[in-house]
Design a protein around this motif. Sequence first.
Motif, mmCIF file in Angstrom:
data_model
loop_
_atom_site.group_PDB
_atom_site.id
_atom_site.type_symbol
_atom_site.label_atom_id
_atom_site.label_comp_id
_atom_site.label_asym_id
_atom_site.label_seq_id
_atom_site.Cartn_x
_atom_site.Cartn_y
_atom_site.Cartn_z
ATOM 1 N N ILE A 67 23.243 100.934 18.697
ATOM 2 C CA ILE A 67 22.084 100.614 19.534
ATOM 3 C C ILE A 67 22.512 100.188 20.936
ATOM 4 O O ILE A 67 23.375 99.327 21.099
ATOM 5 N N ALA A 68 21.870 100.785 21.926
ATOM 6 C CA ALA A 68 21.992 100.352 23.323
ATOM 7 C C ALA A 68 20.673 100.697 23.991
ATOM 8 O O ALA A 68 20.426 101.849 24.353
ATOM 9 N N THR A 69 19.800 99.718 24.112
ATOM 10 C CA THR A 69 18.443 99.982 24.578
ATOM 11 C C THR A 69 17.863 98.784 25.306
ATOM 12 O O THR A 69 18.172 97.641 24.976
ATOM 13 N N GLY A 70 17.005 99.086 26.273
ATOM 14 C CA GLY A 70 16.297 98.027 26.978
ATOM 15 C C GLY A 70 14.929 97.739 26.397
ATOM 16 O O GLY A 70 14.255 96.802 26.837
ATOM 17 N N GLY A 71 14.480 98.541 25.410
ATOM 18 C CA GLY A 71 13.188 98.274 24.785
ATOM 19 C C GLY A 71 12.245 99.456 24.886
ATOM 20 O O GLY A 71 12.667 100.612 24.983
ATOM 21 N N SER A 72 10.951 99.177 24.865
ATOM 22 C CA SER A 72 9.931 100.226 24.880
ATOM 23 C C SER A 72 9.762 100.821 26.281
ATOM 24 O O SER A 72 9.970 100.145 27.282
ATOM 25 N N THR A 100 21.205 95.276 23.843
ATOM 26 C CA THR A 100 20.314 95.553 22.721
ATOM 27 C C THR A 100 19.184 94.540 22.815
ATOM 28 O O THR A 100 19.322 93.392 22.398
ATOM 29 N N THR A 101 18.080 94.981 23.402
ATOM 30 C CA THR A 101 16.966 94.061 23.663
ATOM 31 C C THR A 101 15.641 94.708 23.275
ATOM 32 O O THR A 101 15.570 95.890 22.940
ATOM 33 N N GLY A 102 14.588 93.895 23.335
ATOM 34 C CA GLY A 102 13.243 94.388 23.085
ATOM 35 C C GLY A 102 13.054 94.896 21.670
ATOM 36 O O GLY A 102 13.641 94.396 20.707
ATOM 37 N N GLY A 103 12.228 95.937 21.557
ATOM 38 C CA GLY A 103 11.880 96.467 20.243
ATOM 39 C C GLY A 103 13.040 97.067 19.486
ATOM 40 O O GLY A 103 13.039 97.088 18.255
ATOM 41 N N GLY A 104 14.046 97.572 20.186
ATOM 42 C CA GLY A 104 15.213 98.098 19.494
ATOM 43 C C GLY A 104 15.942 97.017 18.717
ATOM 44 O O GLY A 104 16.428 97.245 17.600
ATOM 45 N N TRP A 105 16.027 95.824 19.299
ATOM 46 C CA TRP A 105 16.622 94.694 18.598
ATOM 47 C C TRP A 105 15.716 94.218 17.472
ATOM 48 O O TRP A 105 16.178 93.918 16.370
ATOM 49 N N ILE A 138 22.161 90.572 23.780
ATOM 50 C CA ILE A 138 21.321 90.805 22.604
ATOM 51 C C ILE A 138 20.179 89.799 22.605
ATOM 52 O O ILE A 138 20.395 88.602 22.738
ATOM 53 N N GLY A 139 18.964 90.285 22.437
ATOM 54 C CA GLY A 139 17.816 89.384 22.368
ATOM 55 C C GLY A 139 16.529 90.158 22.477
ATOM 56 O O GLY A 139 16.502 91.293 22.951
ATOM 57 N N PHE A 140 15.454 89.534 22.063
ATOM 58 C CA PHE A 140 14.161 90.204 22.187
ATOM 59 C C PHE A 140 13.751 90.329 23.648
ATOM 60 O O PHE A 140 13.157 91.321 24.056
ATOM 61 N N ALA A 141 14.080 89.327 24.450
ATOM 62 C CA ALA A 141 13.720 89.350 25.866
ATOM 63 C C ALA A 141 14.870 89.905 26.697
ATOM 64 O O ALA A 141 15.992 89.394 26.635
ATOM 65 N N GLY A 142 14.602 90.944 27.464
ATOM 66 C CA GLY A 142 15.588 91.473 28.381
ATOM 67 C C GLY A 142 15.766 90.564 29.580
ATOM 68 O O GLY A 142 14.989 89.629 29.813
ATOM 69 N N SER A 143 16.783 90.857 30.386
ATOM 70 C CA SER A 143 17.142 89.960 31.484
ATOM 71 C C SER A 143 16.042 89.836 32.537
ATOM 72 O O SER A 143 15.968 88.822 33.238
ATOM 73 N N ARG A 144 15.169 90.821 32.671
ATOM 74 C CA ARG A 144 14.147 90.797 33.728
ATOM 75 C C ARG A 144 12.839 90.121 33.301
ATOM 76 O O ARG A 144 11.942 89.947 34.131
ATOM 77 N N VAL A 145 12.734 89.767 32.039
ATOM 78 C CA VAL A 145 11.470 89.185 31.573
ATOM 79 C C VAL A 145 11.649 87.793 30.969
ATOM 80 O O VAL A 145 10.701 87.217 30.448
ATOM 81 N N ALA A 183 15.903 80.161 31.520
ATOM 82 C CA ALA A 183 16.539 80.539 30.264
ATOM 83 C C ALA A 183 18.060 80.471 30.384
ATOM 84 O O ALA A 183 18.628 80.815 31.419
ATOM 85 N N ASP A 184 18.705 80.028 29.335
ATOM 86 C CA ASP A 184 20.162 79.957 29.296
ATOM 87 C C ASP A 184 20.707 81.347 28.975
ATOM 88 O O ASP A 184 20.500 81.858 27.866
ATOM 89 N N PRO A 185 21.428 81.990 29.881
ATOM 90 C CA PRO A 185 21.938 83.347 29.620
ATOM 91 C C PRO A 185 22.826 83.419 28.386
ATOM 92 O O PRO A 185 22.894 84.463 27.728
ATOM 93 N N ALA A 186 23.491 82.330 28.047
ATOM 94 C CA ALA A 186 24.389 82.342 26.892
ATOM 95 C C ALA A 186 23.650 82.582 25.583
ATOM 96 O O ALA A 186 24.227 83.079 24.618
ATOM 97 N N ALA A 187 22.361 82.237 25.556
ATOM 98 C CA ALA A 187 21.580 82.413 24.330
ATOM 99 C C ALA A 187 21.336 83.873 24.007
ATOM 100 O O ALA A 187 20.934 84.205 22.880
ATOM 101 N N TYR A 188 21.592 84.754 24.961
ATOM 102 C CA TYR A 188 21.299 86.176 24.791
ATOM 103 C C TYR A 188 22.585 86.986 24.644
ATOM 104 O O TYR A 188 22.633 88.159 25.011
#
Length: 446
Positions: A108-113, A150-155, A173-180, A185-190
């Motif tokens: 997986i390598a995706t930004g989401g929908s 690996t973010t958004g719906g792909g994750w 990795i995270g549900f929220a991508g870097s732009r949203v 937000a702590d970048p380390a959490a993603y």
Amino acid sequence: MADHPTARDLIASVTDHFTELTVPPTPQPADGPLGWPGYDTQRTRAAARTGETESVVCGTARIGGVDTTLIAFEFGYLGGSLGERTGDRLEAAFTRARELRTPVVSLIATGGSRMQEGMRALIQLRRIAEQSAHTRAAGLPQVAVAYDPTTGGGWATLGAGADVTLAVPGAQIGFAGSRVRPPDADPAAYTAEDQHAHGHVDAVVPQDDLPQELARWLRLLTNPSREPADPPHALTGDGTSRPTGSGWTAVLRARAAERPRAGAYLDAYFTHRVTLSGDRCGGTDDGVTCGFGDHPTHGTIAYAAQLGTATRPEGYRTIARTIRLADRLRIPVLTLVDTPGAANDTEAERRGAGPAIAEVFAAVAESRTPITTLVIGEGGSGGALALTAPGRTWLTPDSYFSVIAPELATAILKRPPTATESTADDLRLRPQDMVDLGLAEGVIGE
């Protein structure tokens, strides 16, 4: 885009052989379902740049000698985003996996929908989830590797929804991508490392090690033992297998520092093993180890073992996760009991100690695959009983099993502290007592 490996690169890095699955594209009006200005031009440019006609490449592959259905994302195609035609390909891949009875591996390598398709893109997440659920019900394993990003719906579907989730170091990795994300937000959490620390990723694996790691997982998940797990041989701490004397002697013997722990039993029992890490609810427990191992004569057996400390809610949820996965894949389970009891501090209660233990009781009760239990040390109350298999429980000579620790029983019964040793006798907690009471099959090694 140059910093991201292509889908073909990802495929070549982990497979022995790959045959692409051709999926006719769903007809769409000019500029897609929303008529998004310039969308067709964007897709044409993405195709010219990557050589792909969509954001995923799917097909059949061999990984470490195991036939597999493979999904690989092309991040260079509109950020690996999920659109309607992406959903077509993913559905076809899952369908083929069920037809061929193969595991599914997602790279997986995706930004989401995909924004340009609006809600028609978003509903692909439900479509993917349905296909994943059908594949899960068919008893086929799903393994995901999370690349950057690996973010958004792909994750939230292929990544976090897989049975086993691996990640490459440093991946976002995270549900929220870097732009949203929220501005604070702590970048380390993603990161892959933080997701692993909080129980959402099973292992962070360097790219060079991925072929071997994937092959190891796939071989184990597709080669179940046809027989129930045999109880391991006893590894007594004092070099003898003599019966335990008094109840208090049994307690001291189980608490002895030199007494063998779960790691020694697992190392002796398996030729090699892999670890499931985390409860998928935000936590891990260092006092528990779970996973799958290769038994030298039987094949794959799942294991869930306590490591001698008070088991935390995260540990129980990880144990329940392991037993349920093994049940779906028809893999027998070995549990090793060794805990003074469930953690009962304030934080454990707030994190759901009771519900977590209830999950393990339910997983054991519902399991259709055989579970074998060996009590190797302390068997403290319900926190230990949750892991035990009815009719298939054994004990080692340096163990005990009790409704509660004798010190606590003494306090509850309002006896003086000096009565602790006699209380241990009254509780009939020795290994041979468990057999005499009809609660265990035998004492291993005696």
